[in-house]
Design an enzyme around this catalytic site. Sequence first.
Site, PDB file in Angstrom:
ATOM      1  N   ASP A  73       0.825  -1.216   0.000  1.00 33.34           N
ATOM      2  CA  ASP A  73       0.000   0.000   0.000  1.00 33.34           C
ATOM      3  C   ASP A  73       0.856   1.261   0.000  1.00 33.34           C
ATOM      4  O   ASP A  73       1.722   1.450   0.861  1.00 33.34           O
ATOM      5  CB  ASP A  73      -0.904   0.026   1.228  1.00 33.34           C
ATOM      6  CG  ASP A  73      -1.909  -1.110   1.254  1.00 33.34           C
ATOM      7  OD1 ASP A  73      -1.927  -1.918   0.307  1.00 33.34           O
ATOM      8  OD2 ASP A  73      -2.675  -1.197   2.223  1.00 33.34           O
ATOM      9  N   GLU A 304     -11.653  -1.195   1.402  1.00 31.55           N
ATOM     10  CA  GLU A 304     -10.331  -0.788   1.864  1.00 31.55           C
ATOM     11  C   GLU A 304      -9.884   0.544   1.275  1.00 31.55           C
ATOM     12  O   GLU A 304     -10.256   0.933   0.180  1.00 31.55           O
ATOM     13  CB  GLU A 304      -9.308  -1.867   1.508  1.00 31.55           C
ATOM     14  CG  GLU A 304      -9.547  -3.192   2.224  1.00 31.55           C
ATOM     15  CD  GLU A 304      -8.387  -4.147   2.034  1.00 31.55           C
ATOM     16  OE1 GLU A 304      -7.575  -4.258   2.972  1.00 31.55           O
ATOM     17  OE2 GLU A 304      -8.300  -4.773   0.968  1.00 31.55           O
TER      18      GLU A 304
END
Length: 425
Positions: A73, A304
Amino acid sequence: MKRNHSILSKLALSAFILTGTFAQLPTTSHAASTDDTPVWSREDAQNFTLTDENTAPNIDSFTDVAPDYWIWDTWPLRNRDGSIAKINGYYVQFALTASKEYTWGGRHDHAEIRYFYSKNGKDWEMGTVPYDTDKALGYRQWAGSAMMEKDGTIHLFYTAAGRKDEGPTFEQRLAKTTFEMDYDNKEGFQVTNNGDHQILAEADGEYYETQEQKTGSIIYSFRDPWFFQHPETGEEYIIFEGNTGGDEKTLEEKHIGDVDEDVPAGAEDYNGNVGIAKAENEDLTEFELMPPLLEANGVNQQLERPHVVQKGDDYYLFTISHQFTFAPGLEGPDGLYGFHANSLFGDYEPMNDTGLVIANPAEDPFQAYSWAVLPHGQVISFVNEYHDENGNFQQGGSFAPTLKLKLKGDTSEIKREMGEGEIHG
């Protein structure tokens, strides 16, 4: 398609057990919810079709910018108004990292946030962890966002996952620290004036599910704080991933929509939402939880890394989802999903009818993940699991090619592919 490796890797973070029994739509009391919260319904989340407009180009190789570390990420350093920031002419990105001494699946239990810097926004060098890991909150630090003040103070928002004295549990809290960064030709990047680490918000059990309220096989969510300053009012928020709070899990008609089917048993355990909390002071240390911006009860367990991009009168709420987090009876790809409204707290509707904005190609459905849309339509992500030019399964762990996205009303279109991790202000 060779999918066994992808599924096994995902099980390292959360288990997925698909129940085989079916039941009629529940009609008893339901979990805490706000009647006017927009929903992504089961009716919406069907008939996903991969097209030239929403399918990412194939990845069969990549440049590993940090050979000794897994990278996943990723988010850029932004100014308070959301624009891309620079430090002495350098772009900065933050990313979750873990040493490759840990397995690909095990990296989540050892995540730390490192920064990367680039003069041209294309060629990246890795810096260090910009905070004292002994003082950081959580057993490990998961994704968030970063914002720089005019005076150079950087606010790093992150997820405190677990607690240091308890090992790698799945408890999640929203946290923040501050520091300053500078660059000179002799010393390179330097991090100074590290501030305290603070918890900003915890799940309340009403709007947002606590760990104790969780049902089903996939971990609950209270993570991924993304800083957002309202362009019209100047009010400031963190947007985050959550689950609908409450002790009883049932579905309402609005979560189902007009579909001619029985809802599989267990679908009520999939109750992802997009949360929001309002800043109560300029120091961004006090936040008040608000009702969610969007809920996906009966549709998806994990929305998410949610974030909002504003373009004129259009507000775009983006989130990412795995294939395996869709509720029983629904099938959606690993992808970027988007919702459109005319205000931050508007009536969000799925973009492109279903919500799908970017999907991996059908022949490599897990090649990239964790897409984030930047102000000028650049979409960054990381290389996840893919097949090389010889058809061999490979694990990624570095910046994926940036995609250029065109947004128009409630529709989107991938226009072109850019460099790996490429960003521009």
